[in-house]
Design an enzyme around this catalytic site. Structure first.
Site, PDB file in Angstrom:
ATOM      1  CB  THR A  61     -16.914  60.365  82.435  1.00  0.00           C
ATOM      2  OG1 THR A  61     -17.859  61.420  82.216  1.00  0.00           O
ATOM      3  CG2 THR A  61     -17.346  59.136  81.651  1.00  0.00           C
ATOM      4  CG  ASP A 117     -20.935  59.480  84.275  1.00  0.00           C
ATOM      5  OD1 ASP A 117     -22.015  60.126  84.296  1.00  0.00           O
ATOM      6  OD2 ASP A 117     -20.055  59.666  83.414  1.00  0.00           O
ATOM      7  CG  HIS A 118     -20.597  62.960  86.297  1.00  0.00           C
ATOM      8  ND1 HIS A 118     -21.340  63.814  85.516  1.00  0.00           N
ATOM      9  CD2 HIS A 118     -19.802  62.280  85.434  1.00  0.00           C
ATOM     10  CE1 HIS A 118     -20.997  63.668  84.246  1.00  0.00           C
ATOM     11  NE2 HIS A 118     -20.073  62.725  84.161  1.00  0.00           N
ATOM     12  CG  HIS A 151     -20.102  68.796  79.183  1.00  0.00           C
ATOM     13  ND1 HIS A 151     -19.485  69.421  80.239  1.00  0.00           N
ATOM     14  CD2 HIS A 151     -19.967  67.465  79.409  1.00  0.00           C
ATOM     15  CE1 HIS A 151     -18.984  68.508  81.062  1.00  0.00           C
ATOM     16  NE2 HIS A 151     -19.279  67.302  80.586  1.00  0.00           N
ATOM     17  CG  HIS A 154     -19.557  66.539  85.415  1.00  0.00           C
ATOM     18  ND1 HIS A 154     -18.486  65.678  85.444  1.00  0.00           N
ATOM     19  CD2 HIS A 154     -19.895  66.658  84.096  1.00  0.00           C
ATOM     20  CE1 HIS A 154     -18.214  65.273  84.214  1.00  0.00           C
ATOM     21  NE2 HIS A 154     -19.041  65.856  83.363  1.00  0.00           N
ATOM     22  CG  ASN A 200     -12.760  61.939  82.680  1.00  0.00           C
ATOM     23  OD1 ASN A 200     -13.164  60.875  83.149  1.00  0.00           O
ATOM     24  ND2 ASN A 200     -13.557  62.960  82.420  1.00  0.00           N
ATOM     25  CG  ASP A 206     -12.377  56.112  75.070  1.00  0.00           C
ATOM     26  OD1 ASP A 206     -12.384  56.472  76.249  1.00  0.00           O
ATOM     27  OD2 ASP A 206     -11.899  56.820  74.161  1.00  0.00           O
ATOM     28  NE  ARG A 207     -14.353  59.910  80.209  1.00  0.00           N
ATOM     29  CZ  ARG A 207     -14.334  60.721  79.140  1.00  0.00           C
ATOM     30  NH1 ARG A 207     -13.648  60.376  78.066  1.00  0.00           N
ATOM     31  NH2 ARG A 207     -15.014  61.851  79.139  1.00  0.00           N
TER      32      ARG A 207
HETATM   33 ZN    ZN Z   1     -19.739  61.506  82.598  1.00  0.00          ZN
HETATM   34 ZN    ZN Z   2     -19.120  65.418  81.396  1.00  0.00          ZN
END
Ligand code: ZN
Ligand code: ZN
Ligand code: ZN
Length: 555
Positions: free
Chosen positions: A89, A362-363, A319, A496, A110, A172-173
């Site tokens: 992410t 993002d993936h 997930h 991922h 991350n 947040d990210r």
């Molecule tokens: Zn992600």
């Molecule tokens: Zn993830």
């Protein structure tokens, strides 16, 4: 005489320059036409963990106003990939907005090992700032570890800080990294017993009144309700059975089956955090993004603003339940509805054809390996403990101690380079010896050393992806790749991080002002997005962008 001719010459030069100055602007488009050609608002949408095939697999369930509207009115890049490893992410969001890869932007994971302070660090963590809107530490965040600019930053510089940038995400990210260094604000969701949108002192000292008002509406509370499928579950023919052994589910409910009583389950599932793993987390994000547009007057004037919205609930659902679950199907059906609502709001406030949207991820994510195994696809789980035990025994016999390895994280081995020196060893020899040892371990597919990554140029395959993800200052000494569809993860749910197609192939849709209608199977890569938006806006590319503007999508 000489002076006279000089004077004539000077006069001539002066006049011709003067006349050029007055005629030049009339030769091309006038400056006002140029600025009219820019969208009033650019909305970047990142759908966390969205595989490309969700667009096609759930196609029959989508309405006309969401994903299908983007495809119908805009441009569909059908062969769009991440071009680096690892597909997480933090790196994903950063790459979308900076137009480059971890090799240059520095967000290599991350959480990653910081070789200088010899500690694991979080990509958006920042102890030098304080939380805003909560007493918890969840606001101690900033983009300081991201080493390059985003297109939002470049738009801020170009517009003399008059064009705003705001980032919004449950994570947040997902809000901070896209919004960039010069952002007016980034907001993310703090669950637990609070259920609030928060920020950090990196942006502001107090939440604006509209955020306080939104938090006071108890909107989040209203989503702690029953989660059942939007349509009759028997029509969800694009996913596996609701009850199976491949799903995690929530604490306090025996089976991962519909319906879910979120209010009751919230008590044993970190309070408001349960919303993150349901489609309502995305609905709440859309609600908040629309409020931001209104309160911050985004897209109100001719100076382009940037709104970066990341829908994170899709990742938590993936997930927890896996890419083939009924829960994922319902989450995407409902996200489609939220997108429709969001686009209609943009039409009504900014105006139809006055804004530009892109949507990507993002993936991607792998199908649950235990499910794949059940249908005979080579797949499984990496046993990191077994690997570690063997490796430590090897280090002891070869180097006399395990201490030569400082850290192992994100499938990278970091050596204690001082110790290597003290033992009188050659760094390259140690890297190679360890790489050869690792290659012998179960489910290790490929191994490369930092020296190889720094001294060879790869332009194809997994090696190219590893190199694009390899940062000389931040990455490890030895880099491992696991077998395809083998993950270091629990037996339920998807994850991922790899360079395989299931993790790299993600949607890329553009629509709105300045975007052509069309589609392509030509390969595009994530770092192409930021240069494309920069080209559309006529602004500088992010300072380390390596992607290319996709000229074929721009009208
Ligand atoms: Zn992600
Ligand atoms: Zn993830
Ligand atoms: Zn289920």
């Amino acid at each position: 005489m000489k002076n006279f001719f000089t004077l004539i010459a000077i006069l001539f030069l002066f006049c011709s320059c003067g006349s050029q100055n007055t005629t030049l602007p009339n030769k091309g488009k006038s400056p006002s036409m140029e600025s009219n050609a820019r969208p009033k608002l650019v909305v970047g949408i990142v759908v966390d963990q969205m595989r490309y095939d969700y667009l096609t697999r759930f196609d029959s369930k989508f309405g006309d106003g969401g994903f299908k509207r983007m495809i119908r009115e805009g441009f569909n890049c059908k062969n769009n990939h991440f071009n680096y490893v690892p597909t997480y992410t933090g790196p994903g969001h950063t790459s979308v907005y900076t137009g480059t890869t971890p090799k240059y932007h520095g967000i290599i994971g991350n959480n990653f090992y910081d070789k200088e302070i010899k500690e694991m660090v979080y990509c958006a963590g920042d102890d030098s700032v304080e939380s805003v809107g909560t007493a918890h530490n969840a606001g101690k965040m900033s983009p300081h570890r991201m080493q390059t600019t985003t297109f939002g930053d470049e738009n801020r510089l170009f517009t003399q800080m008059r064009g705003k940038t705001i980032g919004i995400s449950l994570k947040d990210r997902g809000a901070i990294l896209p919004a960039g260094h010069t952002a007016n604000a980034a907001y993310w969701f703090h669950g637990l017993d609070e259920g609030l949108w928060i920020s950090s002192t990196f942006y502001m000292n107090d939440l604006p009144q509209w955020v306080k008002d939104f938090n006071a509406t108890e909107k989040a509370e209203s989503y702690l309700k029953e989660w059942n499928t939007l349509y009759d579950i028997s029509t969800y023919t694009e996913s596996g059975t609701d009850e199976n052994t491949f799903e995690g589910g929530f604490t306090g409910k025996e089976k991962a089956t519909f319906p879910y009583d979120l209010k009751a389950l919230s008590k044993d599932n970190r309070g408001f955090d349960i919303l993150k793993a349901t489609p309502y987390g995305n609905s709440l994000t859309a609600d908040f993004a629309m409020e931001a547009i209104k309160a911050e007057n985004l897209g109100e004037d001719e100076i382009t603003d940037v709104l970066a919205v990341s829908f994170s609930a899709t990742d938590y659902v993936g997930h927890n339940f896996g890419v083939n679950s009924k829960e994922i199907e319902d989450t995407y059906i409902r996200l489609d509805k939220d997108l429709e609502r969001f686009f209609e709001y943009l039409d009504a406030t900014v105006g139809k054809g006055e804004y530009t949207v892109f949507l990507t991820a993002d993936h991607g994510a792998v199908d649950v390996p235990s499910y794949l195994t059940s249908v005979k696809v080579p797949s499984g789980y990496v046993d990191r403990n077994d690997r570690k035990e063997k490796f430590n025994a090897f280090l002891k016999t070869t180097y006399g101690s395990e201490g030569i390895v400082e850290n192992i994280s994100n499938d990278q081995i970091f050596l204690d380079r001082d110790k290597v020196k003290d033992l009188g060893l050659n760094l390259i020899d140690v890297q190679n010896t360890i790489a050869m040892e690792q290659l012998g371990y179960k489910n290790v597919y490929k191994v490369y050393t930092a020296t190889t990554m720094s001294t060879s140029g790869f332009s194809t395959g997994l090696e190219e992806l590893l190199q694009n993800g390899f940062n000389q200052k931040r990455s490890g000494d030895v880099i491992l790749v696991n077998d395809p569809s083998f993950i270091p993860y629990g037996r339920t749910g998807s994850t991922h991080g790899s360079g395989q197609n299931y993790d790299t192939h993600v949607p890329l849709l553009f629509f709105g002002k300045g975007i052509k209608h069309g589609e392509t199977f030509d390969k595009t890569v994530i770092p192409d997005i930021a240069p494309t938006i920069s080209a559309l806006l006529g602004i500088s590319f992010p300072n380390s962008a390596t992607g290319r503007p996709l000229g074929f999508v721009i009208d």
